[in-house]
Motif scaffolding. Structure first.
Motif, PDB file in Angstrom:
ATOM      1  N   TYR A  65       0.958  -1.213   0.082  1.00  0.00           N
ATOM      2  CA  TYR A  65      -0.034  -0.184   0.083  1.00  0.00           C
ATOM      3  C   TYR A  65       1.010   1.041  -0.031  1.00  0.00           C
ATOM      4  O   TYR A  65       1.993   1.245   0.564  1.00  0.00           O
ATOM      5  CB  TYR A  65      -0.971  -0.125   1.087  1.00  0.00           C
ATOM      6  N   GLU A 252      -7.950  -0.275  -5.654  1.00  0.00           N
ATOM      7  CA  GLU A 252      -8.691  -0.409  -4.476  1.00  0.00           C
ATOM      8  C   GLU A 252      -8.032   0.735  -3.644  1.00  0.00           C
ATOM      9  O   GLU A 252      -6.817   0.741  -3.329  1.00  0.00           O
ATOM     10  CB  GLU A 252      -8.747  -1.698  -3.765  1.00  0.00           C
ATOM     11  N   ASP A 254      -8.456   2.342   0.490  1.00  0.00           N
ATOM     12  CA  ASP A 254      -9.080   2.305   1.830  1.00  0.00           C
ATOM     13  C   ASP A 254      -9.071   3.707   2.406  1.00  0.00           C
ATOM     14  O   ASP A 254      -8.019   4.584   2.213  1.00  0.00           O
ATOM     15  CB  ASP A 254      -8.574   1.282   2.369  1.00  0.00           C
ATOM     16  N   VAL A 263     -10.463   0.679   8.999  1.00  0.00           N
ATOM     17  CA  VAL A 263     -10.872   1.025   7.695  1.00  0.00           C
ATOM     18  C   VAL A 263     -12.343   1.496   8.017  1.00  0.00           C
ATOM     19  O   VAL A 263     -13.234   0.727   8.353  1.00  0.00           O
ATOM     20  CB  VAL A 263     -10.741  -0.378   6.837  1.00  0.00           C
ATOM     21  N   THR A 266     -14.201   1.444   1.837  1.00  0.00           N
ATOM     22  CA  THR A 266     -13.270   1.072   0.748  1.00  0.00           C
ATOM     23  C   THR A 266     -14.038   1.559  -0.712  1.00  0.00           C
ATOM     24  O   THR A 266     -15.048   1.435  -0.740  1.00  0.00           O
ATOM     25  CB  THR A 266     -13.416  -0.619   0.567  1.00  0.00           C
TER      26      THR A 266
END
Length: 415
Positions: A65, A252, A254, A263, A266
């Motif tokens: 990420y 994707e 978050d 989280v 999303t």
């Protein structure tokens, strides 16, 4: 006795006293130090192993990420203003309420515009009657011209009658347009929500005279909602490469709470800005979130985390195994003889809330210490324990041996 001899005698007395009291103490301390050093030297190899918690290096697929601070932004925000002036009669919404597109949220006194509409309708009927009269006159004159071949009506008169009919018909069309304009203005007396959104705090009260420049309320769309954030310029190729791998599937993203990092929602990456900010060396991205449960609020700061790739078979250890030293990160690595050594490592990224991905320095299956590092130094003997395992209590025989060694140490000290 002269002054010189008095001073010399005083110095001799001081030296003698110092020799009496200091020298024996120095000899005593030196003997103690020798005895202590002998004791430590003799018992160093007999130290019991240090119980520590040990975990093997594991392998798993690790998502990578990129994280940055972002801001939630309304997808659409509309300042609702009246399109006609007049007295505000009703407000049909509650502040903070969700409204739907087409809902009547305010009403303005329609009587003035209603009277204008009625006048336009009356004038249309009047002009329609005049057009009907002009049409009849033209038809009668045309019938006279064709009867018996006689010219009872001049051509000029026929042309005038035809032009009069055309003017009357045009007036009717203008009246119809005026009616439609009045209808539009009359419809504006009911202020309609242009979008689905949350109503903010109203800017006017019922009874006020409002103009077209006055604000009634601001509507903010939050389903869906945007999150904008910036990443360093060096990550641009990484993000674009991830997008090119599967163009049909957006990356994707978050939205993480900035307090406890859970989280919140999303979404998916919507767009990358078309320029890099040269003043900050960053580029802007925008993600789109459905936000059905309204977890995100316009203006809210969040941590945006975009997934760019997945490391297959990455080496993972618990985060508490990695220690920070003056030369960088390291772990205590358990060797085959149950001694430990400091092993330098490089961490690649975080894995969840409790583990880290090791980029360099460890191999699969090697055991690292996760608890008890503060009692260790390179070469320390350890007793490896599984997570949650408690070290076994010493046996009676081990206790006797320890007591015997302690007694021998004391006797050596007395000598």
């Amino acid at each position: 006795m002269s002054r010189f001899w008095k001073i010399a005698l005083a110095v001799i007395v001081v030296v003698v006293v110092a020799g009496i009291f200091v020298v024996p103490r120095l000899g005593h301390h030196g003997g103690d130090a020798n005895a202590q050093g002998k004791t430590n030297g003799e018992g160093q190899g007999d130290q019991p192993p240090v119980p520590v918690t040990v975990v093997p290096v594991a392998s798993q697929d690790v998502p990578v990420y990129l994280v940055a601070t972002g801001t939630a932004q309304a997808r659409n925000s509309v300042v609702v203003r009246p399109q006609v002036g007049g007295q505000l009669m009703k407000l049909n919404f509650q502040e903070g309420q969700e409204v739907k597109a087409g809902d009547v949220i305010a009403e303005i006194d329609p009587r003035t515009i209603q009277s204008q509409y009625d006048q336009a309708v009356a004038k249309l009927r009047q002009d329609q009657a005049a057009a009907a009269t002009a049409k009849n006159n033209l038809e009668r004159s045309q019938n006279l011209v064709s009867k018996g071949g006689q010219q009872y009506v001049s051509k000029q008169d026929l042309d005038n009658l035809k032009n009069t009919l055309d003017q009357a018909a045009a007036t009717v069309v203008a009246d119809q347009a005026s009616i439609r304009a009045s209808q539009v203005q009359l419809g504006f007396t009911k202020v309609v929500a242009p979008i689905d959104g949350l109503a903010g705090i109203r800017a006017v009260d019922v009874g006020n005279i409002v103009a077209t420049s006055d604000t009634i309320v601001t509507l903010t769309e939050v389903h869906p909602i945007y999150v904008s954030f910036n990443l360093p310029e060096k990550n641009l190729d990484l993000v674009r490469s991830a997008m090119r791998e599967d163009p049909a599937t957006p990356l994707e993203v978050d939205a993480l709470d900035r307090i406890d990092a859970h989280v919140m929602s999303t979404g998916r990456l919507d767009v990358i800005d078309n320029a890099i900010d040269t003043t900050t060396g960053t580029f802007r991205l925008r993600a789109l979130f459905d936000n059905q449960k309204t977890e995100l609020w316009p203006g809210q700061f969040v941590n945006a985390r975009v997934k760019v790739r997945t490391v297959k078979g990455g080496l993972v250890v618990p985060a508490q195994a990695v220690q920070r030293g003056p030369d960088g990160d390291y772990v205590y690595l358990v060797q085959g003889d149950n001694t430990v050594k400091m092993q330098a490592v490089e961490t690649a990224s975080e894995v969840g809330d409790s583990h880290v991905l090791i980029g360099k320095g460890l191999k699969l299956g090697e055991k690292v210490v996760t608890e008890g590092q503060f009692r260790l130094k390179p070469g320390s003997k350890v007793q490896p324990l599984a997570p949650g395992q408690v070290p076994a209590a010493p046996t009676a025989e081990e206790l006797q041996k320890a007591a015997a060694k302690k007694g021998q140490g004391r006797q050596g000290g007395r000598r």
